[in-house]
Design an enzyme around this catalytic site. Structure first.
Site, PDB file in Angstrom:
ATOM      1  N   CYS A  79       0.822  -1.208   0.000  1.00 52.91           N
ATOM      2  CA  CYS A  79       0.000   0.000   0.000  1.00 52.91           C
ATOM      3  C   CYS A  79       0.867   1.274   0.000  1.00 52.91           C
ATOM      4  O   CYS A  79       1.432   1.616  -1.023  1.00 52.91           O
ATOM      5  CB  CYS A  79      -0.971  -0.034   1.178  1.00 52.91           C
ATOM      6  SG  CYS A  79      -2.393   0.995   0.918  1.00 52.91           S
ATOM      7  N   HIS A 168      -3.460  -5.368   1.630  1.00 55.31           N
ATOM      8  CA  HIS A 168      -2.776  -5.630   2.912  1.00 55.31           C
ATOM      9  C   HIS A 168      -2.889  -7.087   3.362  1.00 55.31           C
ATOM     10  O   HIS A 168      -3.726  -7.389   4.217  1.00 55.31           O
ATOM     11  CB  HIS A 168      -3.435  -4.787   4.009  1.00 55.31           C
ATOM     12  CG  HIS A 168      -3.198  -3.320   3.910  1.00 55.31           C
ATOM     13  ND1 HIS A 168      -2.159  -2.694   4.544  1.00 55.31           N
ATOM     14  CD2 HIS A 168      -3.882  -2.359   3.256  1.00 55.31           C
ATOM     15  CE1 HIS A 168      -2.209  -1.395   4.290  1.00 55.31           C
ATOM     16  NE2 HIS A 168      -3.245  -1.169   3.513  1.00 55.31           N
ATOM     17  N   GLU A 170      -1.100  -8.556   5.426  1.00 53.46           N
ATOM     18  CA  GLU A 170      -0.722  -8.637   6.852  1.00 53.46           C
ATOM     19  C   GLU A 170      -1.929  -8.446   7.769  1.00 53.46           C
ATOM     20  O   GLU A 170      -1.851  -8.728   8.962  1.00 53.46           O
ATOM     21  CB  GLU A 170       0.393  -7.628   7.172  1.00 53.46           C
ATOM     22  CG  GLU A 170      -0.020  -6.174   7.350  1.00 53.46           C
ATOM     23  CD  GLU A 170      -0.317  -5.458   6.031  1.00 53.46           C
ATOM     24  OE1 GLU A 170      -0.307  -6.108   4.960  1.00 53.46           O
ATOM     25  OE2 GLU A 170      -0.567  -4.246   6.072  1.00 53.46           O
TER      26      GLU A 170
END
Ligand code: GLN
Length: 189
Positions: A79, A168, A170
């Site tokens: 990002c 994302h 994560e």
């Protein structure tokens, strides 16, 4: 194998959790002396690219990290990290400028800034993708390989040692994108 995570701002803790789950050693880069330690790969998290860019400059981290990336250090930008690596930035300023892509900041507008979808990522398969005020890649040169597209917009790409995703991984539980990056770090991919 050890990964360094840029921890000036943004979602760095989530990357650490992900790497811990995968049993990979990692440490945070917060100041210049941190990069004296040895590491095999660098993660640049999501967050606010303008803030990270400013801090990178002020802390004297921008040039040394840029040189390492250009010398082949594996790097994964999510990002805001994608924006920082792009050679051209629409709606923002240049930071590392090491990857031959154009990043369009806040590309989905305010309304559609955050959304979830599932799509194919080359070399991995169908994966969950969480977008938060995300950029997309509005142009990629021949050097950069497109790895994923959503609604006709490029959302993941790779150029040699550099991997970027506009989403994302994560923030979820699917570890496959991080495993892909670990394979880049170990030279398997
Ligand atoms: N909109 C942010 C920026 O321009 C990126 C958002 C994110 O990293 N989740 O830096």
């Amino acid at each position: 194998m050890t990964a360094a995570i840029l921890a000036l701002q943004g979602a760095f803790a989530e990357h650490e959790t992900m790497l811990e789950r995968l049993g990979v050693d990692c440490f945070e880069i917060r100041q210049l002396k941190d990069i004296e330690r040895s590491f095999d790969g660098l993660i640049i998290p999501g967050g606010e690219s303008t803030v990270m860019r400013k801090l990178l400059g002020e802390l004297g981290l921008l040039e040394p990290l840029r040189e390492r990336i250009l010398s082949g250090l594996p790097v994964y930008g999510t990002c805001a990290g994608l924006i920082l690596l792009a050679k051209e930035v629409e709606g923002g300023e240049l930071c590392f400028g090491t990857m031959d892509i154009t990043a369009k900041r806040n590309a989905y507008g305010r309304q559609l800034g955050s959304f979830y979808t599932e799509a194919e990522m080359k070399g991995i398969g169908s994966i969950p993708m969480t977008f938060i005020r995300a950029p997309y890649i509005s142009a990629a040169s021949e050097q950069a390989e497109v790895l994923a597209e959503v609604d006709g917009n490029i959302v993941a790409a790779r150029q040699g040692n550099q991997l970027v995703t506009a989403f994302h991984p994560e923030l979820g539980t699917d570890t496959r994108v991080h495993e892909y990056f670990l394979d880049m770090m170990s030279g398997k991919r």
